[in-house]
Write a protein that holds these residues in place. Structure first.
Motif, PDB file in Angstrom:
ATOM      1  N   ILE A 111       0.865  -1.179   0.000  1.00 37.82           N
ATOM      2  CA  ILE A 111       0.000   0.000   0.000  1.00 37.82           C
ATOM      3  C   ILE A 111       0.903   1.231   0.000  1.00 37.82           C
ATOM      4  CG2 ILE A 111      -1.815   1.258   1.229  1.00 37.82           C
ATOM      5  CD1 ILE A 111      -2.707  -1.479   0.209  1.00 37.82           C
ATOM      6  N   SER A 112       0.665   2.131  -0.956  1.00 36.50           N
ATOM      7  CA  SER A 112       1.497   3.321  -1.082  1.00 36.50           C
ATOM      8  C   SER A 112       1.357   4.211   0.148  1.00 36.50           C
ATOM      9  CB  SER A 112       1.096   4.106  -2.326  1.00 36.50           C
ATOM     10  OG  SER A 112       1.776   5.338  -2.372  1.00 36.50           O
ATOM     11  N   ASP A 113       2.495   4.784   0.561  1.00 32.67           N
ATOM     12  CA  ASP A 113       2.465   5.742   1.670  1.00 32.67           C
ATOM     13  C   ASP A 113       2.403   7.174   1.154  1.00 32.67           C
ATOM     14  OD1 ASP A 113       4.984   6.166   0.665  1.00 32.67           O
ATOM     15  OD2 ASP A 113       6.044   5.641   2.518  1.00 32.67           O
ATOM     16  N   GLY A 114       2.386   7.338  -0.173  1.00 27.00           N
ATOM     17  CA  GLY A 114       2.305   8.663  -0.777  1.00 27.00           C
ATOM     18  C   GLY A 114       3.631   9.377  -0.881  1.00 27.00           C
ATOM     19  N   GLU A 115       4.733   8.728  -0.461  1.00 25.36           N
ATOM     20  CA  GLU A 115       6.045   9.378  -0.474  1.00 25.36           C
ATOM     21  C   GLU A 115       7.118   8.557  -1.189  1.00 25.36           C
ATOM     22  OE1 GLU A 115       7.125  10.358   3.529  1.00 25.36           O
ATOM     23  OE2 GLU A 115       5.197  11.312   3.931  1.00 25.36           O
ATOM     24  N   LYS A 116       7.089   7.245  -1.023  1.00 25.62           N
ATOM     25  CA  LYS A 116       8.173   6.396  -1.545  1.00 25.62           C
ATOM     26  C   LYS A 116       7.978   6.039  -3.008  1.00 25.62           C
ATOM     27  CE  LYS A 116       8.373   2.794   1.118  1.00 25.62           C
ATOM     28  NZ  LYS A 116       8.692   1.704   2.038  1.00 25.62           N
ATOM     29  N   ARG A 117       9.112   5.819  -3.685  1.00 25.67           N
ATOM     30  CA  ARG A 117       9.133   5.340  -5.062  1.00 25.67           C
ATOM     31  C   ARG A 117       9.532   3.874  -5.136  1.00 25.67           C
ATOM     32  NH1 ARG A 117       8.592   8.712  -9.035  1.00 25.67           N
ATOM     33  NH2 ARG A 117       8.879  10.914  -8.678  1.00 25.67           N
ATOM     34  N   TRP A 118      10.131   3.357  -4.100  1.00 29.33           N
ATOM     35  CA  TRP A 118      10.570   1.953  -4.119  1.00 29.33           C
ATOM     36  C   TRP A 118       9.991   1.209  -2.928  1.00 29.33           C
ATOM     37  CZ3 TRP A 118      13.282   0.097  -0.009  1.00 29.33           C
ATOM     38  CH2 TRP A 118      13.877   1.034   0.830  1.00 29.33           C
ATOM     39  N   TYR A 119       9.746  -0.065  -3.151  1.00 28.05           N
ATOM     40  CA  TYR A 119       9.174  -0.922  -2.115  1.00 28.05           C
ATOM     41  C   TYR A 119       9.956  -2.229  -2.090  1.00 28.05           C
ATOM     42  CZ  TYR A 119       5.386   2.392  -2.071  1.00 28.05           C
ATOM     43  OH  TYR A 119       4.659   3.546  -1.948  1.00 28.05           O
ATOM     44  N   SER A 120      10.199  -2.709  -0.891  1.00 24.71           N
ATOM     45  CA  SER A 120      10.889  -3.989  -0.730  1.00 24.71           C
ATOM     46  C   SER A 120       9.900  -5.015  -0.197  1.00 24.71           C
ATOM     47  CB  SER A 120      12.073  -3.850   0.238  1.00 24.71           C
ATOM     48  OG  SER A 120      11.595  -3.648   1.554  1.00 24.71           O
ATOM     49  N   GLU A 121      10.337  -6.254  -0.155  1.00 20.43           N
ATOM     50  CA  GLU A 121       9.466  -7.311   0.365  1.00 20.43           C
ATOM     51  C   GLU A 121       9.029  -7.040   1.804  1.00 20.43           C
ATOM     52  OE1 GLU A 121      11.573 -10.967  -0.328  1.00 20.43           O
ATOM     53  OE2 GLU A 121      10.951 -11.030  -2.413  1.00 20.43           O
ATOM     54  N   ALA A 122       9.819  -6.273   2.536  1.00 18.02           N
ATOM     55  CA  ALA A 122       9.469  -5.930   3.924  1.00 18.02           C
ATOM     56  C   ALA A 122       8.244  -5.006   3.991  1.00 18.02           C
ATOM     57  CB  ALA A 122      10.655  -5.278   4.613  1.00 18.02           C
ATOM     58  N   ASP A 123       7.919  -4.339   2.892  1.00 24.42           N
ATOM     59  CA  ASP A 123       6.774  -3.420   2.853  1.00 24.42           C
ATOM     60  C   ASP A 123       5.471  -4.112   2.484  1.00 24.42           C
ATOM     61  OD1 ASP A 123       8.384  -1.129   3.396  1.00 24.42           O
ATOM     62  OD2 ASP A 123       9.035  -1.129   1.297  1.00 24.42           O
ATOM     63  N   HIS A 124       5.447  -5.425   2.442  1.00 21.12           N
ATOM     64  CA  HIS A 124       4.257  -6.148   1.987  1.00 21.12           C
ATOM     65  C   HIS A 124       3.062  -5.900   2.913  1.00 21.12           C
ATOM     66  CE1 HIS A 124       5.633  -9.052   5.017  1.00 21.12           C
ATOM     67  NE2 HIS A 124       4.377  -9.462   5.061  1.00 21.12           N
ATOM     68  N   ALA A 125       1.878  -5.974   2.306  1.00 23.38           N
ATOM     69  CA  ALA A 125       0.634  -5.827   3.064  1.00 23.38           C
ATOM     70  C   ALA A 125       0.361  -7.132   3.808  1.00 23.38           C
ATOM     71  CB  ALA A 125      -0.518  -5.498   2.117  1.00 23.38           C
ATOM     72  N   LYS A 126      -0.020  -7.018   5.054  1.00 22.17           N
ATOM     73  CA  LYS A 126      -0.270  -8.205   5.885  1.00 22.17           C
ATOM     74  C   LYS A 126      -1.595  -8.871   5.485  1.00 22.17           C
ATOM     75  CE  LYS A 126       3.204  -6.909   8.547  1.00 22.17           C
ATOM     76  NZ  LYS A 126       4.249  -6.498   7.683  1.00 22.17           N
ATOM     77  N   GLY A 127      -1.658 -10.177   5.675  1.00 24.44           N
ATOM     78  CA  GLY A 127      -2.889 -10.912   5.458  1.00 24.44           C
ATOM     79  C   GLY A 127      -3.094 -11.444   4.051  1.00 24.44           C
ATOM     80  N   TYR A 128      -2.083 -11.360   3.196  1.00 20.42           N
ATOM     81  CA  TYR A 128      -2.218 -11.855   1.832  1.00 20.42           C
ATOM     82  C   TYR A 128      -1.364 -13.086   1.571  1.00 20.42           C
ATOM     83  CZ  TYR A 128      -4.848  -7.701   0.615  1.00 20.42           C
ATOM     84  OH  TYR A 128      -5.808  -6.724   0.553  1.00 20.42           O
ATOM     85  N   GLY A 129      -0.962 -13.780   2.594  1.00 17.00           N
ATOM     86  CA  GLY A 129      -0.181 -15.005   2.429  1.00 17.00           C
ATOM     87  C   GLY A 129       1.276 -14.730   2.110  1.00 17.00           C
ATOM     88  N   VAL A 130       1.920 -15.730   1.543  1.00 16.82           N
ATOM     89  CA  VAL A 130       3.344 -15.634   1.209  1.00 16.82           C
ATOM     90  C   VAL A 130       3.497 -14.710   0.006  1.00 16.82           C
ATOM     91  CG1 VAL A 130       5.379 -16.920   0.458  1.00 16.82           C
ATOM     92  CG2 VAL A 130       3.756 -17.959   2.061  1.00 16.82           C
ATOM     93  N   GLN A 131       4.362 -13.730   0.141  1.00 13.97           N
ATOM     94  CA  GLN A 131       4.595 -12.764  -0.924  1.00 13.97           C
ATOM     95  C   GLN A 131       6.079 -12.647  -1.195  1.00 13.97           C
ATOM     96  OE1 GLN A 131       2.475  -9.012  -0.396  1.00 13.97           O
ATOM     97  NE2 GLN A 131       1.439  -9.933   1.348  1.00 13.97           N
ATOM     98  N   SER A 132       6.425 -12.450  -2.461  1.00 17.10           N
ATOM     99  CA  SER A 132       7.827 -12.254  -2.804  1.00 17.10           C
ATOM    100  C   SER A 132       7.942 -11.543  -4.140  1.00 17.10           C
ATOM    101  CB  SER A 132       8.570 -13.589  -2.863  1.00 17.10           C
ATOM    102  OG  SER A 132       8.103 -14.367  -3.937  1.00 17.10           O
ATOM    103  N   ILE A 133       9.105 -10.960  -4.345  1.00 13.18           N
ATOM    104  CA  ILE A 133       9.450 -10.359  -5.633  1.00 13.18           C
ATOM    105  C   ILE A 133      10.681 -11.131  -6.118  1.00 13.18           C
ATOM    106  CG2 ILE A 133      10.099  -8.271  -6.863  1.00 13.18           C
ATOM    107  CD1 ILE A 133       8.896  -6.665  -4.514  1.00 13.18           C
ATOM    108  N   PRO A 134      10.478 -12.133  -6.986  1.00 21.86           N
ATOM    109  CA  PRO A 134      11.616 -12.936  -7.430  1.00 21.86           C
ATOM    110  C   PRO A 134      12.511 -12.174  -8.411  1.00 21.86           C
ATOM    111  CG  PRO A 134       9.617 -13.667  -8.510  1.00 21.86           C
ATOM    112  CD  PRO A 134       9.225 -12.608  -7.535  1.00 21.86           C
TER     113      PRO A 134
END
Length: 115
Positions: free
Chosen positions: A39-62
């Motif tokens: 979910i965008s915070d309105g400021e960042k341009r980059w997102y890492s796996e640590a920024d994933h939204a909770k409750g959507y299961g296993v997530q990754s950026i391979p």
């Protein structure tokens, strides 16, 4: 006893269909889909796996070199590949605009391979 004559054209098409089915059964492909939700915070341009939204299961950026293709959706809209850059564990938005706060960002990566 009644004999029914089947036209030759129907017999040939039935034979061709059987051959076609055999060919399709030889090459078996398997796919694996990876998702990343943020979910965008309105400021960042980059997102890492640590920024994933909770409750959507296993997530990754391979790593993009290990998948067949990758797609990025911002607020449900598919983005052209010129507007983002992906590397293992990170997605960077290259557009001039930053998504507004609360906008969903979804990365979908699909790997297709022979089994």
């Amino acid at each position: 006893m009644i004999h029914i004559q089947v036209p030759a054209l129907l017999r040939i098409s039935a034979i061709k269909r059987k051959k076609h089915k055999k060919r399709l059964n030889r090459a078996k492909y398997v796919s694996k889909t990876y998702f990343f939700y943020a979910i965008s915070d309105g400021e960042k341009r980059w997102y890492s796996e640590a920024d994933h939204a909770k409750g959507y299961g296993v997530q990754s950026i391979p790593d993009p070199r290990t998948v067949t293709f990758t797609q990025l959706f911002v607020n449900g809209v598919l983005q052209p590949s010129s507007l983002y850059h992906i590397r293992k564990g990170f997605v960077t938005l290259m557009s001039e605009d930053i998504p507004e706060k609360g906008v969903p960002i979804i990365v979908q990566s699909i790997r297709i391979y022979k089994s």
